[in-house]
Scaffold this active site. Structure first.
Site, PDB file in Angstrom:
ATOM      1  N   HIS A  87       0.819  -1.230   0.106  1.00  0.00           N
ATOM      2  CA  HIS A  87       0.159   0.018  -0.099  1.00  0.00           C
ATOM      3  C   HIS A  87       0.803   1.322  -0.069  1.00  0.00           C
ATOM      4  CE1 HIS A  87       0.370  -0.025   4.471  1.00  0.00           C
ATOM      5  NE2 HIS A  87       0.386   1.353   4.322  1.00  0.00           N
ATOM      6  N   ASP A 118       0.255  -7.563   1.658  1.00  0.00           N
ATOM      7  CA  ASP A 118       0.740  -6.014   1.858  1.00  0.00           C
ATOM      8  C   ASP A 118       2.262  -5.929   1.952  1.00  0.00           C
ATOM      9  OD1 ASP A 118       0.216  -3.314   1.938  1.00  0.00           O
ATOM     10  OD2 ASP A 118      -0.039  -3.165   4.253  1.00  0.00           O
ATOM     11  N   GLY A 198       3.130   7.385   7.105  1.00  0.00           N
ATOM     12  CA  GLY A 198       4.624   7.187   6.647  1.00  0.00           C
ATOM     13  C   GLY A 198       5.557   6.397   7.404  1.00  0.00           C
ATOM     14  N   ASN A 199       5.323   5.771   8.378  1.00  0.00           N
ATOM     15  CA  ASN A 199       5.775   4.711   8.981  1.00  0.00           C
ATOM     16  C   ASN A 199       5.848   3.221   8.369  1.00  0.00           C
ATOM     17  OD1 ASN A 199       5.336   5.926  12.203  1.00  0.00           O
ATOM     18  ND2 ASN A 199       7.556   4.787  11.754  1.00  0.00           N
ATOM     19  N   SER A 200       4.548   3.142   7.494  1.00  0.00           N
ATOM     20  CA  SER A 200       4.199   1.839   6.835  1.00  0.00           C
ATOM     21  C   SER A 200       5.387   1.394   5.880  1.00  0.00           C
ATOM     22  CB  SER A 200       3.022   2.182   6.094  1.00  0.00           C
ATOM     23  OG  SER A 200       1.891   2.174   6.907  1.00  0.00           O
TER      24      SER A 200
END
Length: 586
Positions: A87, A118, A198-200
């Protein structure tokens, strides 16, 4: 009385000295303990700071080519391969810009994607000496373990130095259902370390600096997208099962069984089984109790889904169940869950990256909006080849070449593989000794087995024409001849499919898939082997595939051919070895 008084005074004075000495000793011990505790805290802090310094260079800031949006990733090898979330990369196209903590930007290309899990694999360009994370073992993670999440929330640092958050493991083996999307988080790690937009895609490390997961889904409050203390990381062990498939440029799919289960009074009970499935042919029926799957004890239907969900489609896994007849064991192959032909589109709310939602650090507010991307250099655009069913076919071609070039070099010096083969073999030790003479030509394969004749057409194989003692053997030999014939072999399709653990060899093998009509072959290559060590051949619906082990390859009668062929029975998982005798090519 005076004597008694003096005696009393002396006794009192001696007791006071003892009390003072004891108090002094206790105070010294407390002070020493306090100093020791301070030193311990300082040492732990210094160790943590050093660990963060050591792991920081592996953290990647992932952006679109024009610098818009943003997410995170982690380098996993010196040649620039990096893992992120699907994502994160899905909205960036085929090429991205990636920033590292040294303040430098690197071009990168999408390699492979796992939409359901993901996960995405990209490759940074320009260097072959990137610092990368060392994986740990996520199966050893315990609730209460200290963890560190690194990433780039809101693109806070213009020099791409990652933000570090600290917390503990709140839960393990969590299952996150794919609500309103195809994203499904199985067997994941729950943490309380702060995870924000933004950490993803960024790495989760244990306190020793070992990479144990990929930060992905988090529970946010509806207003402001503020982390509420419940975040989930995809386990590194699951990611490792998919990496070689991702390196093959695939749209990787997860596996699914052809039976369903439910929890009934604390037991995992089979509720439905497809009558066309391998599980049905092995004897699994509704009402049976599942004991273990893939070597793990199953405690609930949710636990079963957690186990199934961490494996790619096509993986063969061990299954143990119990019914009225007793306990049974078999292996089954997982079927595709989605069979994506193109990268699926995510709902807008599932896409990650900083948005102009009031955060003063938003790049759009600082820079007045995203800029147009610079033209991509030819050296970069050549790294992407579009084809249906693949994320990036360029990387699949690389993996095919890695497997097939050594094979072609090995067989090139030996005879004409378009010519017919004549091979004798024998087997003993089974219920009935076998003696056979095999002939393989361009249009058919014939076999005389213990005096009984069999003939299989190479274009339209018929399962009824296969010997019952060696089902699928003739079709498999036709396909082996096709493979060894090289580029003129006649396959309609061939592709690299990553890596798996072969059963019953129980060793990791690389997979090359070939297709010809309704026949699908999975050729398995072990590390250092020029020629396949095994093959599984699907040649009809609702019948068992042929499963062969190919051993003791050597130059025989003008061709390269195995000296032993192991035939695995589907029903009992028994192995029958055929010893090859005379071989000739004409």
């Amino acid at each position: 009385m005076a004597g008694n008084k003096r005696s009393h005074v002396r006794g009192s004075s001696g007791g006071s000295c003892k009390y003072v000495t004891l108090a002094t000793l206790l105070w010294s011990l407390l002070l020493a303990g306090h100093v020791s505790a301070q030193q311990s805290v300082a040492e732990r802090e210094a160790a943590r700071v050093e660990t963060i310094r050591r792991i920081t260079p592996s953290v990647v800031c992932v952006m679109a080519p024009n610098g818009e949006g943003g997410g995170s990733g982690v380098l996993i090898s010196a040649d620039g391969y990096a893992i992120s979330n699907y994502h994160v990369t899905s909205g960036s196209g085929s090429f991205m810009k990636c920033g590292l903590s040294n303040g430098k930007l690197y071009d990168s290309v999408i390699v492979g994607i796992d939409p359901t899990g993901d996960v995405a694999l990209i490759q940074l360009q320009g260097r072959t000496d990137f610092e990368f994370a060392q994986p740990g073992d996520s199966d050893q993670v315990r609730v209460g373990d200290e963890v560190m999440a690194l990433g780039n929330p809101f693109l806070l640092a213009s020099d791409f130095s990652p933000t570090v958050t600290f917390g503990i493991v709140s839960g393990i083996h969590r299952y996150q259902y794919p609500a309103n999307t195809f994203l499904e988080y199985t067997d994941c790690i729950q943490i309380d370390a702060s995870i924000n937009p933004g950490n993803s895609g960024g790495p989760l490390f244990d306190i020793q600096g070992r990479w144990i997961g990929i930060n992905g889904r988090a529970s946010f409050e509806k207003r402001g997208r503020v982390n509420s203390g419940a975040a989930y990381a995809i386990s590194v062990n699951q990611v490792q099962l998919f990496i070689e498939s991702l390196k093959s440029g695939l749209i990787v799919d997860h596996g699914v069984t052809e039976f369903t289960v439910e929890t009934v009074e604390g037991e995992v009970i089979v509720s439905q089984v497809s009558e066309l499935s391998e599980a049905w042919r092995r004897g699994l029926r509704p009402g049976a109790q599942i004991i273990s799957f893939a070597g793990r004890v199953v405690t609930s239907a949710n636990d079963f889904q957690n186990i199934v969900g961490i494996f790619p489609e096509g993986t063969r896994l061990a299954l143990t169940w119990r019914d009225k007849a007793g306990q049974h064991e078999a292996t089954i192959r997982l079927r595709p869950l989605h069979a994506f032909q193109k990268a699926p589109t995510l709902p807008e709310e599932r896409k990650d990256g900083p948005k102009p939602d009031g955060h003063p650090e938003s790049p759009e507010e600082e820079q007045g909006g995203p800029t147009a991307p610079e033209p991509l250099p030819d050296a970069l655009t050549k790294l992407f080849v579009e084809r249906d069913g693949f994320c990036n076919f360029y990387f699949n071609e690389l993996q095919q070449k890695r497997l097939l070039d050594p094979l072609r070099s090995r067989v090139a010096s030996m005879g004409n593989y378009q010519a017919g083969w004549k091979i004798s073999f024998a087997a003993s030790g089974g219920e009935t000794p076998l003696t056979g003479e095999l002939t393989v030509g361009p249009a058919a394969a014939g076999l005389k087995l213990n005096g009984a004749p069999y003939l299989q057409n190479s274009n339209e194989p018929d399962a009824s024409e296969e010997p019952s003692q060696l089902p699928g053997f003739l079709t498999s030999m036709i396909q082996l001849k096709r493979l060894l014939a090289g580029q003129n072999g006649g396959f309609t399709e061939q592709l690299a499919m990553g890596r798996t653990l072969h059963l019953p060899l129980r060793k990791p093998v690389d997979i090359l898939v070939t297709r010809e009509g309704a026949r699908t072959c999975r050729w398995y290559f072990s590390e250092g082997s020029e020629l396949p060590v095994a093959v599984d051949v699907e040649y009809g619906q609702a019948i068992d595939e042929a499963r062969l082990i190919l051993d003791d390859w050597a130059d025989r009668g003008g061709i390269v051919f195995p000296g032993r062929i192991g035939v695995i029975s589907g029903e009992k998982e028994e192995l029958t070895w055929l010893t090859v005798g005379e071989v000739s090519s004409k």
